[in-house]
Design a protein around this motif. Structure first.
Motif, short mmCIF file in Angstrom:
data_model
loop_
_atom_site.label_atom_id
_atom_site.label_comp_id
_atom_site.label_asym_id
_atom_site.label_seq_id
_atom_site.Cartn_x
_atom_site.Cartn_y
_atom_site.Cartn_z
N MET A 1 46.58 40.58 24.88
CA MET A 1 47.04 39.59 25.87
C MET A 1 46.84 38.18 25.20
O MET A 1 45.38 37.71 24.98
N ARG A 2 47.89 37.29 24.97
CA ARG A 2 47.45 35.81 24.70
C ARG A 2 47.19 35.16 25.92
O ARG A 2 48.06 35.16 26.88
N VAL A 13 46.17 16.49 27.04
CA VAL A 13 46.00 17.84 27.28
C VAL A 13 45.58 18.58 26.29
O VAL A 13 46.43 18.70 25.45
N GLY A 14 44.48 18.92 26.06
CA GLY A 14 43.93 19.75 24.85
C GLY A 14 44.30 21.26 25.16
O GLY A 14 44.34 21.73 26.17
N VAL A 15 45.26 21.71 24.16
CA VAL A 15 45.64 23.04 24.44
C VAL A 15 44.99 24.06 23.13
O VAL A 15 45.09 23.62 21.81
N ALA A 16 44.74 25.14 23.74
CA ALA A 16 44.36 26.27 22.66
C ALA A 16 44.77 27.55 22.99
O ALA A 16 45.08 27.71 24.43
N VAL A 17 44.95 28.60 22.12
CA VAL A 17 45.35 29.79 22.69
C VAL A 17 44.59 30.81 21.85
O VAL A 17 43.89 30.63 20.84
N SER A 18 44.51 32.11 22.55
CA SER A 18 43.65 33.15 21.80
C SER A 18 44.70 34.11 20.81
O SER A 18 45.75 33.84 20.82
N ASP A 19 43.85 34.87 20.29
CA ASP A 19 44.44 35.67 19.25
C ASP A 19 45.01 36.52 20.30
O ASP A 19 44.59 36.69 21.33
N PRO A 20 45.98 37.57 19.58
CA PRO A 20 46.64 38.63 20.76
C PRO A 20 45.65 39.73 21.32
O PRO A 20 45.81 40.22 22.18
N PHE A 21 44.47 39.67 20.53
CA PHE A 21 43.42 40.54 21.34
C PHE A 21 42.53 40.07 22.34
O PHE A 21 41.64 40.75 23.06
N GLY A 22 42.57 38.60 22.42
CA GLY A 22 41.74 37.79 23.28
C GLY A 22 40.52 37.72 22.98
O GLY A 22 39.25 37.95 23.53
#
Length: 143
Positions: A1-2, A13-22
């Motif tokens: 889950m991203r 607004v600073g933006v970050a995302v996780s890898d698909p595994f969280g």
């Protein structure tokens, strides 16, 4: 889950995302906003949500050191409300006290990052830190 992490300020607004595994958080970009003019950069945010196939959003709550909530916390909650008008995703909140201070220290310790360059990346790094803290706290097997 991203999962997407947002460090909401009055101008960016600073933006970050996780890898698909969280497991890990990566910085994506900084979206310029103007709270006073009610320009929140939501079109770009929605683009990023689609591009990275985000399934959940985490927004930092900059609480006061005594755990009370001030104006900036309310601004973050208002930003979350604006997002919910455009996307149907769960939104969670993460205490982000000291993430900007932590980001600043990390950049200063690099030694070769000028003050001007730090200003350009600090919000993105703060988003990475708050999202990584969230992922660490919510990983399977965490206490």
């Amino acid at each position: 889950m991203r999962i997407m992490g947002l460090d909401v300020g009055s101008k960016t607004v600073g933006v970050a995302v996780s890898d698909p595994f969280g497991w890990t958080a990566q910085g994506i970009e900084i979206i310029k906003i103007d709270e006073d003019k009610e320009q929140f950069g939501l079109n770009r945010l929605v683009e990023l949500i689609g591009q990275y196939e985000v399934e959940k959003i985490v927004i930092g709550l900059p609480k006061n050191m005594n755990n009370s909530e001030g104006f900036r916390v309310e601004a973050s909650r208002r930003y979350a409300n604006e997002i919910t008008k455009l996307v149907d995703l769960p939104i969670d909140f993460q205490d982000e006290r000291l993430t900007t201070v932590q980001a600043e220290r990390m950049l200063v310790s690099e030694g070769n990052v000028s003050r001007k360059k730090r200003k350009k990346v600090i919000d993105k790094l703060a988003a990475v830190i708050l999202l990584q803290n969230y992922l660490d706290q919510h990983s399977k097997g965490a206490l």
